[in-house]
Design a protein around this motif. Structure first.
Motif, PDB file in Angstrom:
ATOM      1  N   LYS A  15       1.500   3.264   5.044  1.00  0.00           N
ATOM      2  CA  LYS A  15       1.073   2.880   3.849  1.00  0.00           C
ATOM      3  C   LYS A  15      -0.012   1.776   3.715  1.00  0.00           C
ATOM      4  O   LYS A  15      -0.226   1.303   4.748  1.00  0.00           O
ATOM      5  N   GLY A  16      -0.501   1.728   2.593  1.00  0.00           N
ATOM      6  CA  GLY A  16      -1.421   0.661   2.162  1.00  0.00           C
ATOM      7  C   GLY A  16      -2.523   0.208   2.889  1.00  0.00           C
ATOM      8  O   GLY A  16      -3.158   1.342   3.624  1.00  0.00           O
ATOM      9  N   LEU A  17      -2.766  -1.000   3.557  1.00  0.00           N
ATOM     10  CA  LEU A  17      -4.283  -1.009   4.261  1.00  0.00           C
ATOM     11  C   LEU A  17      -4.226  -0.529   5.623  1.00  0.00           C
ATOM     12  O   LEU A  17      -5.153  -0.036   6.195  1.00  0.00           O
ATOM     13  N   GLY A  18      -3.197  -0.481   6.356  1.00  0.00           N
ATOM     14  CA  GLY A  18      -3.111   0.310   7.676  1.00  0.00           C
ATOM     15  C   GLY A  18      -3.298   1.718   7.487  1.00  0.00           C
ATOM     16  O   GLY A  18      -3.933   2.373   8.158  1.00  0.00           O
ATOM     17  N   LYS A  19      -2.751   2.348   6.415  1.00  0.00           N
ATOM     18  CA  LYS A  19      -3.153   4.011   6.026  1.00  0.00           C
ATOM     19  C   LYS A  19      -4.526   3.977   5.967  1.00  0.00           C
ATOM     20  O   LYS A  19      -5.144   5.010   6.392  1.00  0.00           O
ATOM     21  N   MET A  20      -5.217   3.386   5.164  1.00  0.00           N
ATOM     22  CA  MET A  20      -6.675   3.372   4.775  1.00  0.00           C
ATOM     23  C   MET A  20      -7.517   3.210   6.241  1.00  0.00           C
ATOM     24  O   MET A  20      -8.369   4.137   6.432  1.00  0.00           O
ATOM     25  N   THR A  21      -6.956   2.337   6.857  1.00  0.00           N
ATOM     26  CA  THR A  21      -7.614   2.058   8.291  1.00  0.00           C
ATOM     27  C   THR A  21      -7.481   3.253   9.224  1.00  0.00           C
ATOM     28  O   THR A  21      -8.523   3.662   9.879  1.00  0.00           O
ATOM     29  N   ALA A  22      -6.135   3.870   9.190  1.00  0.00           N
ATOM     30  CA  ALA A  22      -5.839   5.079  10.191  1.00  0.00           C
ATOM     31  C   ALA A  22      -6.945   6.286   9.669  1.00  0.00           C
ATOM     32  O   ALA A  22      -7.506   6.831  10.474  1.00  0.00           O
ATOM     33  N   ILE A  23      -6.798   6.488   8.271  1.00  0.00           N
ATOM     34  CA  ILE A  23      -7.885   7.729   7.897  1.00  0.00           C
ATOM     35  C   ILE A  23      -9.247   7.191   8.140  1.00  0.00           C
ATOM     36  O   ILE A  23      -9.686   8.300   8.647  1.00  0.00           O
TER      37      ILE A  23
END
Length: 262
Positions: A15-23
Motif C-alpha cells: 500500500k501507500g508510498l511503497g506501492k507507488m514506488t513499486a509501480i
C-alpha cells in the motif's frame, strides 16, 4: 525502459508510498519484489497487476522489518527469486510509526524496541544482507526513508523514539554512501512531507487542483511526488549523486519543537 533487467525490493509496498514506488519502478522495466506484514491480499493483487500491466516479473514476500530473523529470510528469498541472484535496488520504505502523540516517559519498553528495530536496525540489517550481491555486480541503489527535516536533527517532542531512529539513519545513510561509492552503489534518504491517506497512492495530476492550507506549495503531496524522485535516483546516469538527504515536502515543516509543561 531504463531499468530493464534490474530487480528492486521495496519494503512495505502493498500500500501507500511503497506501492507507488513499486509501480513506478516496474514501469521503468524493473522486476519487483513486494514486501508486506499483514496485507497479503493487497500484495498479491498488486504483484499480479504489475506483472500483467508492465510485462515484468513480480512477487510478494511476507516479512516484518522489525524482526531480525524475518529480515534475513526476506533477503534470502528475494535474492533467490531474482534472475541474477541479487537485488539491484533496495527501497527501505517500511517502518513502524505511532501516530498518537506521547511523551517519551509514556512509551512502553516494547514500543521503544519495535520503533528502533523497525526504523533503524532492521534497515541496517537488510542493507547488510544485500550489499554483497551489489558489490559483486559493482552496481546498486539503496534508498532509505526519513521524515521532513530529519537531516537537521532537531528536537521533535512526542516523536522521540521514531525521530531518534530516523536521525540515526541519516548518519548511516551518509556513511554507507561514502563507503560504497567505489563499488558503484549509491545511497540516499528520501524525506516525505505529511502525505496522508489515499494521497499516498495518488498521482500529481490527481491532487493538483486540491487546496492545502498547511502546505506552502498550495497543494497536498502525492505518492507520485515521492516515487518520481526515487526513480530518478535509481537511474544509471544518477551515479554521481550519493549520500543525499532529500526533503520532498512542498515546503511543509512537520516538526513542532516546543510543548506546554506537563
Amino acid at each position: 525502459m531504463e531499468l530493464r533487467g534490474r530487480t528492486a525490493l521495496i519494503t512495505g509496498s502493498a500500500k501507500g508510498l511503497g506501492k507507488m514506488t513499486a509501480i513506478t519502478l516496474a514501469a521503468m522495466g524493473c522486476d519487483i519484489v513486494l514486501n508486506y506484514v499483514n496485507s497479503e491480499q493487497e500484495a498479491r493483487l498488486l504483484s499480479a497487476e504489475i506483472a500483467h500491466q508492465y510485462g515484468v516479473r513480480a512477487t510478494a514476500v511476507q516479512a516484518d522489518i522489525a524482526d531480525a530473523a524475518d529480515v534475513e529470510r526476506l533477503a534470502q528469498t528475494a535474492q533467490a527469486w531474482s534472475s541474477s541472484g541479487s537485488i539491484d535496488i533496495l527501497i527501505n520504505n517500511a517502518g513502524p510509526f505511532i501516530r498518537e502523540r506521547r511523551l517519551f516517559s509514556a512509551y512502553e519498553t516494547a514500543d521503544i524496541a519495535r520503533l528502533l528495530n523497525g526504523n533503524l536496525l532492521g534497515v541496517m540489517l537488510l542493507d547488510h544482507h544485500l550489499l554483497p550481491g551489489m558489490r559483486g555486480r559493482q552496481w546498486g541503489r539503496i534508498i532509505h526513508f526519513g521524515f521532513g527535516h530529519a537531516g537537521e536533527g532537531r528536537a521533535w517532542p512526542h516523536r522521540a523514539v521514531y525521530a531518534t531512529a530516523k536521525t540515526g539513519l541519516v548518519s548511516f545513510t551518509k556513511t554507507l554512501a561514502v563507503e560504497e561509492a567505489g563499488n558503484g552503489i549509491t545511497v540516499h534518504m528520501i524525506c516525505p512531507g505529511d502525505i496522508r491517506g489515499m494521497n499516498k497512492e495518488r498521482t500529481i495530476a490527481e491532487v493538483a487542483g486540491e487546496p492545502d492550507d498547511e502546505s506552502p506549495s498550495g497543494r497536498p503531496g502525492s505518492g507520485e511526488d515521492i516515487a518520481r524522485v526515487i526513480a530518478f535516483l535509481c537511474l544509471p546516469q544518477s551515479d554521481y549523486l550519493t549520500g543525499n538527504i532529500l526533503d520532498v515536502t512542498g515546503g511543509f515543516d512537520p516538526i513542532k519543537t516546543s510543548i506546554k509543561a506537563n
